[in-house]
Design a protein around this motif. Structure first.
Motif, PDB file in Angstrom:
ATOM      1  N   ARG A  12      69.195  52.298  21.124  1.00 36.99           N
ATOM      2  CA  ARG A  12      69.234  51.996  19.866  1.00 36.99           C
ATOM      3  C   ARG A  12      70.554  51.213  19.266  1.00 36.99           C
ATOM      4  O   ARG A  12      70.237  50.210  18.679  1.00 36.99           O
ATOM      5  CB  ARG A  12      69.142  53.105  19.184  1.00 36.99           C
ATOM      6  N   ASP A  13      71.500  51.649  19.892  1.00 33.98           N
ATOM      7  CA  ASP A  13      72.986  51.107  19.499  1.00 33.98           C
ATOM      8  C   ASP A  13      73.024  49.393  19.926  1.00 33.98           C
ATOM      9  O   ASP A  13      73.412  48.603  19.291  1.00 33.98           O
ATOM     10  CB  ASP A  13      74.036  51.636  19.984  1.00 33.98           C
ATOM     11  N   ALA A  14      72.434  49.258  20.925  1.00 32.33           N
ATOM     12  CA  ALA A  14      72.444  47.944  21.767  1.00 32.33           C
ATOM     13  C   ALA A  14      71.463  46.989  20.681  1.00 32.33           C
ATOM     14  O   ALA A  14      71.465  46.089  20.471  1.00 32.33           O
ATOM     15  CB  ALA A  14      71.837  47.875  23.099  1.00 32.33           C
ATOM     16  N   ALA A  15      70.169  47.819  20.505  1.00 36.57           N
ATOM     17  CA  ALA A  15      69.308  46.931  19.425  1.00 36.57           C
ATOM     18  C   ALA A  15      70.035  46.561  18.184  1.00 36.57           C
ATOM     19  O   ALA A  15      69.668  45.352  17.606  1.00 36.57           O
ATOM     20  CB  ALA A  15      68.272  47.885  19.266  1.00 36.57           C
ATOM     21  N   GLU A  16      70.607  47.505  17.522  1.00 32.15           N
ATOM     22  CA  GLU A  16      71.583  47.116  16.494  1.00 32.15           C
ATOM     23  C   GLU A  16      72.570  46.300  16.325  1.00 32.15           C
ATOM     24  O   GLU A  16      72.557  45.568  15.369  1.00 32.15           O
ATOM     25  CB  GLU A  16      71.702  48.687  15.823  1.00 32.15           C
ATOM     26  N   VAL A  21      73.199  43.257  27.143  1.00 29.62           N
ATOM     27  CA  VAL A  21      73.390  44.399  28.008  1.00 29.62           C
ATOM     28  C   VAL A  21      72.722  44.292  29.383  1.00 29.62           C
ATOM     29  O   VAL A  21      72.187  43.462  29.717  1.00 29.62           O
ATOM     30  CB  VAL A  21      72.696  45.677  27.278  1.00 29.62           C
ATOM     31  N   ARG A  22      73.208  45.365  30.250  1.00 26.98           N
ATOM     32  CA  ARG A  22      72.691  45.395  31.579  1.00 26.98           C
ATOM     33  C   ARG A  22      72.139  46.585  31.868  1.00 26.98           C
ATOM     34  O   ARG A  22      72.729  47.662  31.505  1.00 26.98           O
ATOM     35  CB  ARG A  22      73.724  45.138  32.807  1.00 26.98           C
ATOM     36  N   LEU A  23      70.695  46.895  32.002  1.00 27.85           N
ATOM     37  CA  LEU A  23      70.022  47.988  32.031  1.00 27.85           C
ATOM     38  C   LEU A  23      70.183  48.179  33.809  1.00 27.85           C
ATOM     39  O   LEU A  23      69.470  47.683  34.363  1.00 27.85           O
ATOM     40  CB  LEU A  23      68.627  47.995  31.447  1.00 27.85           C
ATOM     41  N   GLU A  24      70.794  49.382  33.899  1.00 26.13           N
ATOM     42  CA  GLU A  24      70.641  49.795  35.545  1.00 26.13           C
ATOM     43  C   GLU A  24      69.625  50.852  35.465  1.00 26.13           C
ATOM     44  O   GLU A  24      69.390  51.842  34.797  1.00 26.13           O
ATOM     45  CB  GLU A  24      72.017  50.441  35.835  1.00 26.13           C
ATOM     46  N   ARG A  25      68.742  50.706  36.647  1.00 33.32           N
ATOM     47  CA  ARG A  25      67.318  51.398  36.620  1.00 33.32           C
ATOM     48  C   ARG A  25      67.291  52.329  37.884  1.00 33.32           C
ATOM     49  O   ARG A  25      67.758  51.743  38.953  1.00 33.32           O
ATOM     50  CB  ARG A  25      66.367  50.588  36.344  1.00 33.32           C
ATOM     51  N   ARG A  26      66.847  53.232  37.583  1.00 36.47           N
ATOM     52  CA  ARG A  26      66.243  54.285  38.898  1.00 36.47           C
ATOM     53  C   ARG A  26      65.190  55.050  38.512  1.00 36.47           C
ATOM     54  O   ARG A  26      64.563  55.297  37.557  1.00 36.47           O
ATOM     55  CB  ARG A  26      67.648  55.420  39.005  1.00 36.47           C
ATOM     56  N   ARG A  27      64.380  55.362  39.651  1.00 38.80           N
ATOM     57  CA  ARG A  27      63.220  56.074  39.516  1.00 38.80           C
ATOM     58  C   ARG A  27      63.533  57.095  40.704  1.00 38.80           C
ATOM     59  O   ARG A  27      63.347  56.911  41.861  1.00 38.80           O
ATOM     60  CB  ARG A  27      62.014  55.461  39.794  1.00 38.80           C
ATOM     61  N   GLY A  28      63.546  58.379  40.423  1.00 40.57           N
ATOM     62  CA  GLY A  28      64.088  59.451  41.160  1.00 40.57           C
ATOM     63  C   GLY A  28      65.148  58.807  42.143  1.00 40.57           C
ATOM     64  O   GLY A  28      66.252  58.771  41.691  1.00 40.57           O
ATOM     65  N   LYS A  29      65.144  58.959  43.463  1.00 43.83           N
ATOM     66  CA  LYS A  29      66.225  58.661  44.595  1.00 43.83           C
ATOM     67  C   LYS A  29      66.113  56.916  44.581  1.00 43.83           C
ATOM     68  O   LYS A  29      66.974  56.528  45.162  1.00 43.83           O
ATOM     69  CB  LYS A  29      65.927  59.041  45.660  1.00 43.83           C
ATOM     70  N   TRP A  30      65.123  56.172  43.963  1.00 47.41           N
ATOM     71  CA  TRP A  30      65.003  54.754  44.223  1.00 47.41           C
ATOM     72  C   TRP A  30      65.737  53.992  43.220  1.00 47.41           C
ATOM     73  O   TRP A  30      65.491  54.341  42.155  1.00 47.41           O
ATOM     74  CB  TRP A  30      63.596  54.400  44.031  1.00 47.41           C
ATOM     75  N   LYS A  73      74.701  49.239  30.238  1.00 48.72           N
ATOM     76  CA  LYS A  73      75.996  48.838  30.079  1.00 48.72           C
ATOM     77  C   LYS A  73      76.206  47.428  29.360  1.00 48.72           C
ATOM     78  O   LYS A  73      75.229  46.595  29.451  1.00 48.72           O
ATOM     79  CB  LYS A  73      76.455  48.326  31.629  1.00 48.72           C
ATOM     80  N   PRO A  74      77.356  47.456  28.436  1.00 49.58           N
ATOM     81  CA  PRO A  74      77.663  46.016  27.809  1.00 49.58           C
ATOM     82  C   PRO A  74      77.558  44.964  28.785  1.00 49.58           C
ATOM     83  O   PRO A  74      78.349  45.284  29.928  1.00 49.58           O
ATOM     84  CB  PRO A  74      78.937  46.272  27.171  1.00 49.58           C
ATOM     85  N   ASP A  75      77.342  43.717  28.447  1.00 56.96           N
ATOM     86  CA  ASP A  75      77.307  42.726  29.586  1.00 56.96           C
ATOM     87  C   ASP A  75      77.836  41.307  28.871  1.00 56.96           C
ATOM     88  O   ASP A  75      77.356  40.218  28.846  1.00 56.96           O
ATOM     89  CB  ASP A  75      76.084  42.577  30.191  1.00 56.96           C
ATOM     90  N   HIS A  76      79.108  41.506  28.430  1.00 56.02           N
ATOM     91  CA  HIS A  76      79.582  40.140  27.647  1.00 56.02           C
ATOM     92  C   HIS A  76      80.316  39.464  28.674  1.00 56.02           C
ATOM     93  O   HIS A  76      80.506  38.299  28.497  1.00 56.02           O
ATOM     94  CB  HIS A  76      80.764  40.956  26.559  1.00 56.02           C
ATOM     95  N   ARG A  77      80.805  39.809  30.049  1.00 55.90           N
ATOM     96  CA  ARG A  77      81.599  39.089  31.029  1.00 55.90           C
ATOM     97  C   ARG A  77      82.615  38.210  30.347  1.00 55.90           C
ATOM     98  O   ARG A  77      82.672  37.224  30.531  1.00 55.90           O
ATOM     99  CB  ARG A  77      80.545  38.119  31.830  1.00 55.90           C
ATOM    100  N   ASN A  78      83.574  39.030  29.626  1.00 52.18           N
ATOM    101  CA  ASN A  78      84.981  38.507  29.247  1.00 52.18           C
ATOM    102  C   ASN A  78      84.486  37.468  28.486  1.00 52.18           C
ATOM    103  O   ASN A  78      85.211  36.543  28.239  1.00 52.18           O
ATOM    104  CB  ASN A  78      85.552  37.823  30.445  1.00 52.18           C
ATOM    105  N   GLY A  79      83.599  37.553  27.521  1.00 54.17           N
ATOM    106  CA  GLY A  79      83.308  36.513  26.480  1.00 54.17           C
ATOM    107  C   GLY A  79      82.298  35.447  26.707  1.00 54.17           C
ATOM    108  O   GLY A  79      81.695  34.771  26.020  1.00 54.17           O
ATOM    109  N   TYR A  80      82.110  35.368  28.196  1.00 54.69           N
ATOM    110  CA  TYR A  80      81.298  34.083  28.688  1.00 54.69           C
ATOM    111  C   TYR A  80      80.009  34.177  28.051  1.00 54.69           C
ATOM    112  O   TYR A  80      79.418  33.103  27.593  1.00 54.69           O
ATOM    113  CB  TYR A  80      81.238  34.119  30.160  1.00 54.69           C
ATOM    114  N   VAL A  81      79.228  35.280  28.232  1.00 58.87           N
ATOM    115  CA  VAL A  81      77.809  35.144  27.761  1.00 58.87           C
ATOM    116  C   VAL A  81      77.609  34.792  26.326  1.00 58.87           C
ATOM    117  O   VAL A  81      76.864  34.077  25.915  1.00 58.87           O
ATOM    118  CB  VAL A  81      77.168  36.756  28.011  1.00 58.87           C
TER     119      VAL A  81
END
Length: 190
Positions: A12-16, A21-30, A73-81
């Motif tokens: 929600r914060d990222a949308a506002e 952002v970078r969404l790191e994803r998992r499903r169980g151990k995968w 995770k924020p994904d600004h990359r030192n302002g480049y993005v």
């Protein structure tokens, strides 16, 4: 791994904020593929992003199960993005999530938006992504008429379980190229 409520709050914060952002994803151990972009909306168990590829190009929409998001995770990359996106611009958003959607609702909204839909079945090693035209939406399964990477359509649709879909993408360059340069779609099955 963060708890579900914390992940939802971060989405929600990222949308506002409108921050990349970078969404790191998992499903169980995968470990699932990370997704980069701008969070547009969150509804029910799903989050929609304006998907970012190659660092700074918006490439359609990605709709992801919130339960598969392990970190935001924020994904600004030192302002480049931020600098690149300011210069390149972002296309207008032409998609919004349905209210409290099921997987069926997500697939219907994707099919309403674009002829071709990319459905990720990331737990299936043989078919991690299927691309095609959604031709039917049943109670527990959907029908998808597959188009392969050379633009050739399968003659008949295949049936898939809703629960297998981990991510739904559409409006991207890959499916637009298949739609434009692939074979014409066959008539819809009855």
């Amino acid at each position: 791994m963060r708890d579900h409520e914390q992940i939802q709050a971060e989405l929600r914060d990222a949308a506002e904020s409108g921050s990349p952002v970078r969404l790191e994803r998992r499903r169980g151990k995968w470990q699932l593929e990370n997704v980069y972009g701008y969070v547009l909306d969150m509804a029910g168990d799903w989050v929609a992003l304006h998907k970012r590829v190659d660092g700074v190009y918006i490439d359609g929409y990605s709709v992801i199960r919130v339960g598969d998001v392990a970190r935001v995770k924020p994904d600004h990359r030192n302002g480049y993005v931020d600098r690149a996106m300011d210069a390149l611009g972002r296309p207008n958003v032409t998609y919004s999530l349905p209210a409290n959607p099921t997987t069926r609702d997500i697939l219907r909204s994707a099919a309403d938006h674009s002829l071709l839909t990319c459905i990720h079945l990331e737990m299936d090693v043989n078919d991690p992504m299927i691309v095609g035209r959604i031709t039917g939406l049943g109670a527990r399964k959907y029908d998808l008429q597959f188009i392969d990477a050379s633009g050739v359509w399968d003659p008949e649709p295949d049936r898939w379980w809703y629960g297998e879909a981990t991510r739904v993408e559409f409006g991207d360059r890959y499916s637009a190229a298949l739609e434009r340069f692939g074979d014409p779609p066959p008539p819809r099955p009855r």
